[in-house]
Design a protein around this motif. Structure first.
Motif, PDB file in Angstrom:
ATOM      1  N   LYS A 187      25.948  17.379  20.061  1.00 19.22           N
ATOM      2  CA  LYS A 187      25.487  17.187  21.052  1.00 19.22           C
ATOM      3  C   LYS A 187      24.831  15.403  20.495  1.00 19.22           C
ATOM      4  N   PHE A 188      25.791  14.789  21.102  1.00 26.47           N
ATOM      5  CA  PHE A 188      24.741  13.095  21.174  1.00 26.47           C
ATOM      6  C   PHE A 188      23.674  13.264  20.717  1.00 26.47           C
ATOM      7  N   LYS A 189      23.173  12.232  19.991  1.00 25.30           N
ATOM      8  CA  LYS A 189      21.568  12.112  19.826  1.00 25.30           C
ATOM      9  C   LYS A 189      21.519  10.528  19.889  1.00 25.30           C
ATOM     10  N   SER A 190      21.868   9.712  19.155  1.00 24.42           N
ATOM     11  CA  SER A 190      21.830   8.413  19.168  1.00 24.42           C
ATOM     12  C   SER A 190      23.132   8.030  18.586  1.00 24.42           C
ATOM     13  N   VAL A 191      23.530   6.724  18.638  1.00 24.04           N
ATOM     14  CA  VAL A 191      24.707   6.073  18.160  1.00 24.04           C
ATOM     15  C   VAL A 191      24.589   6.073  16.721  1.00 24.04           C
ATOM     16  N   VAL A 192      24.050   6.283  15.866  1.00 19.72           N
ATOM     17  CA  VAL A 192      24.395   7.265  14.823  1.00 19.72           C
ATOM     18  C   VAL A 192      24.089   8.322  14.491  1.00 19.72           C
ATOM     19  N   SER A 193      23.926   9.513  15.585  1.00 17.46           N
ATOM     20  CA  SER A 193      23.841  10.480  14.676  1.00 17.46           C
ATOM     21  C   SER A 193      24.378  11.685  16.115  1.00 17.46           C
ATOM     22  N   TYR A 194      24.405  12.475  15.686  1.00 18.38           N
ATOM     23  CA  TYR A 194      25.230  13.700  16.490  1.00 18.38           C
ATOM     24  C   TYR A 194      24.895  15.145  15.869  1.00 18.38           C
ATOM     25  N   THR A 195      24.254  16.394  16.109  1.00 13.03           N
ATOM     26  CA  THR A 195      24.274  17.832  15.668  1.00 13.03           C
ATOM     27  C   THR A 195      25.298  18.354  16.097  1.00 13.03           C
ATOM     28  N   GLN A 196      25.470  19.244  15.562  1.00 17.17           N
ATOM     29  CA  GLN A 196      26.188  21.059  15.847  1.00 17.17           C
ATOM     30  C   GLN A 196      25.421  21.434  17.130  1.00 17.17           C
ATOM     31  N   SER A 197      26.044  21.533  18.307  1.00 22.65           N
ATOM     32  CA  SER A 197      24.934  22.011  19.525  1.00 22.65           C
ATOM     33  C   SER A 197      25.127  23.634  20.162  1.00 22.65           C
ATOM     34  N   MET A 235      29.008  23.880  32.772  1.00 20.45           N
ATOM     35  CA  MET A 235      28.794  24.070  31.373  1.00 20.45           C
ATOM     36  C   MET A 235      29.871  23.450  30.451  1.00 20.45           C
ATOM     37  N   LEU A 236      31.387  23.628  30.727  1.00 21.01           N
ATOM     38  CA  LEU A 236      32.454  22.738  29.850  1.00 21.01           C
ATOM     39  C   LEU A 236      32.197  21.654  30.180  1.00 21.01           C
ATOM     40  N   PHE A 237      32.208  21.308  31.498  1.00 24.42           N
ATOM     41  CA  PHE A 237      32.250  19.793  31.569  1.00 24.42           C
ATOM     42  C   PHE A 237      30.736  18.871  31.237  1.00 24.42           C
ATOM     43  N   TYR A 238      29.972  19.718  30.928  1.00 25.78           N
ATOM     44  CA  TYR A 238      28.697  19.205  30.359  1.00 25.78           C
ATOM     45  C   TYR A 238      29.401  17.797  28.745  1.00 25.78           C
ATOM     46  N   ALA A 239      30.000  19.669  27.814  1.00 26.08           N
ATOM     47  CA  ALA A 239      30.375  19.700  26.461  1.00 26.08           C
ATOM     48  C   ALA A 239      31.392  18.959  26.328  1.00 26.08           C
ATOM     49  N   LEU A 240      32.276  18.171  27.501  1.00 28.23           N
ATOM     50  CA  LEU A 240      33.341  17.872  27.520  1.00 28.23           C
ATOM     51  C   LEU A 240      32.179  16.262  26.778  1.00 28.23           C
ATOM     52  N   LYS A 241      32.099  16.294  27.563  1.00 37.16           N
ATOM     53  CA  LYS A 241      31.344  14.797  28.284  1.00 37.16           C
ATOM     54  C   LYS A 241      29.607  14.551  26.771  1.00 37.16           C
ATOM     55  N   GLU A 242      29.026  15.383  26.499  1.00 41.75           N
ATOM     56  CA  GLU A 242      29.289  15.272  24.559  1.00 41.75           C
ATOM     57  C   GLU A 242      29.450  15.103  23.691  1.00 41.75           C
ATOM     58  N   GLY A 243      30.591  15.874  23.443  1.00 40.87           N
ATOM     59  CA  GLY A 243      31.726  15.897  23.013  1.00 40.87           C
ATOM     60  C   GLY A 243      32.307  14.397  22.657  1.00 40.87           C
ATOM     61  N   ALA A 244      32.527  13.691  24.118  1.00 39.65           N
ATOM     62  CA  ALA A 244      33.089  12.637  24.258  1.00 39.65           C
ATOM     63  C   ALA A 244      32.426  11.309  23.743  1.00 39.65           C
ATOM     64  N   CYS A 245      31.403  11.625  23.724  1.00 44.48           N
ATOM     65  CA  CYS A 245      30.344  10.835  23.508  1.00 44.48           C
ATOM     66  C   CYS A 245      29.962  10.430  21.902  1.00 44.48           C
ATOM     67  N   SER A 246      29.816  11.584  21.784  1.00 38.73           N
ATOM     68  CA  SER A 246      29.372  11.761  19.928  1.00 38.73           C
ATOM     69  C   SER A 246      30.863  11.822  19.275  1.00 38.73           C
ATOM     70  N   GLU A 247      31.718  12.039  19.587  1.00 35.97           N
ATOM     71  CA  GLU A 247      33.186  11.477  19.287  1.00 35.97           C
ATOM     72  C   GLU A 247      33.080   9.960  18.406  1.00 35.97           C
ATOM     73  N   GLN A 248      33.191   9.352  20.015  1.00 35.72           N
ATOM     74  CA  GLN A 248      33.074   7.631  20.206  1.00 35.72           C
ATOM     75  C   GLN A 248      32.583   7.174  19.468  1.00 35.72           C
ATOM     76  N   SER A 249      31.006   7.846  19.003  1.00 30.92           N
ATOM     77  CA  SER A 249      30.122   6.950  18.602  1.00 30.92           C
ATOM     78  C   SER A 249      30.548   6.876  17.106  1.00 30.92           C
ATOM     79  N   SER A 250      30.438   7.793  17.018  1.00 30.69           N
ATOM     80  CA  SER A 250      30.924   8.475  15.208  1.00 30.69           C
ATOM     81  C   SER A 250      32.214   7.753  14.789  1.00 30.69           C
ATOM     82  N   ARG A 251      33.655   7.589  16.298  1.00 31.66           N
ATOM     83  CA  ARG A 251      34.248   6.662  16.002  1.00 31.66           C
ATOM     84  C   ARG A 251      34.163   5.235  15.483  1.00 31.66           C
ATOM     85  N   MET A 252      33.626   4.496  16.067  1.00 32.60           N
ATOM     86  CA  MET A 252      32.780   3.832  15.567  1.00 32.60           C
ATOM     87  C   MET A 252      31.810   3.149  14.221  1.00 32.60           C
TER      88      MET A 252
END
Lengths: 296, 60
Positions: A187-197, A235-252
């Motif tokens: 789950k994407f929280k901010s550019v620098v953080s995410y948590t498993q949800s 729900m899968l769509f939402y989880a995919l989007k959250e995941g994609a966003c956290s992944e990109q921010s984390s890669r950054m």
């Protein structure tokens, strides 16, 4: 036969030469080669950071639009007070990751949640669906028997609803009759953080038995079935989007750190390079001067 | 029971078909943007006993 053995011999010989060079002052070339390669790595990580920054802004915009899908579905389960049936121990876990690495701990985090669950008692009733190659490669060695489906080609492009629909279809046609389950995602929280949800999954039977289903008007099993199918996909769509966003921010952040580390290395290497160069020059001068002095 | 369910579709198939038709019938300036959302690359492989199902059937 000779050809087959030659490479081994060659590496031994070159290793010997390298050691000899290291003992002499000829390391200058080795340092400059090293310096060049680190500089190239820094260039690569910098451009990867730029790419993921661009992808991140898009993913975040998409995520804002996708949020109501997930929240709406969860609200329904909460309002109706759906609980997992006790007589049906079968559970389904869905690991939401992607195919691509170099993005910090996003994939290991999700896989770790599932691994911890699989180590607890009662794990034999749990099946796992891996979305993305990364969670599959982490889980397959020890828990391969739990995996019933793998979805890949995720993460190259932003996820679409059609992707989620395909995964949902695969879950429904897999023939696995689960009583409840969970979608594990970042789950994407901010550019620098995410948590498993996680998001809950339920079978139709457990929803029909929900105590407060009556707050919703004019529901028959047909409507409920359609809604269940749709809410799974959304729900899968939402989880995919959250995941994609956290992944990109984390890669950054990961690539930013990598560039910073490469910069530090470059600084140190330039320093040693200059020092060694200076030493070589000094030694040559000494040799020349002492040679000239001996001739006099 | 609705006709599409009798035909063996589930709600996701049904709504995706409807969405596809809707996207195609948009005005041209909106259609290009909408059609971009109309593709999917996900590939799904069923697994049994710790390996992909199609590989296992080949080995057997």
């Amino acid at each position: 036969m000779l050809g087959r053995f030659a490479p081994g011999v060659c590496t031994q010989v070159t290793m010997g030469v390298n050691q000899q060079q290291n003992r002499n002052m000829a390391t200058l070339k080795a340092i400059s080669m090293r310096l060049k390669s680190v500089k190239n790595i820094q260039k690569i990580t910098q451009s990867m950071k730029m790419v993921s920054a661009a992808k991140y802004t898009r993913a975040e915009r998409d995520l804002r639009a996708a949020r109501p899908y997930g929240e709406g579905a969860v609200q329904f389960y909460e309002k109706a007070e759906v609980t997992a049936p006790e007589d049906e121990p079968k559970q389904l876990y869905i690991a939401m990751t992607s195919d691509r690495g170099l993005c910090g701990a996003v994939h290991t985090g999700v896989s770790k949640v599932i691994r911890n669950r699989l180590m607890e008692p009662g794990a034999e009733n749990i099946k796992v669906i891996c979305v993305g190659d990364k969670s599959r490669s982490i889980l397959q060695r020890l828990y391969g028997k739990h995996i019933i489906s793998v979805a890949n080609e995720i993460g190259r492009l932003p996820p679409t609803f059609l992707d989620a629909a395909k995964i949902a279809n695969a879950i429904m046609t897999s023939g696995y009759d689960f009583g409840s389950g969970k979608i594990i995602f970042n789950k994407f929280k901010s550019v620098v953080s995410y948590t498993q949800s996680d998001l809950p999954l339920f079978s139709q039977k457990s929803i029909e038995n929900a105590p407060k289903l009556a707050v919703y008007d004019s529901l028959d099993s047909d409507v409920l079935q359609s809604y269940m199918e749709f809410s799974l996909a959304s729900m899968l769509f939402y989880a995919l989007k959250e995941g994609a966003c956290s992944e990109q921010s984390s890669r950054m952040t990961a690539m930013d750190n990598a560039s910073k580390n490469a910069g530090e290395m470059i600084e140190k290497l330039t320093l040693t390079f200059n020092r060694t160069r200076q030493a070589v020059i000094t030694r040559e001068l000494i040799e020349i001067i002492s040679g000239a002095a001996a001739l006099e | 029971m609705s006709a599409w369910r009798q035909a063996g579709l589930n709600y996701i198939n049904y709504s995706n078909i409807a969405a596809k038709i809707l996207r195609r019938s948009l005005k041209p300036e909106l259609r290009t943007e909408a059609l971009r959302r109309d593709d999917s690359h996900v590939r799904i492989t069923p697994w049994t006993d710790g390996r992909p199902a199609h590989l296992k059937s080949k080995a057997a």
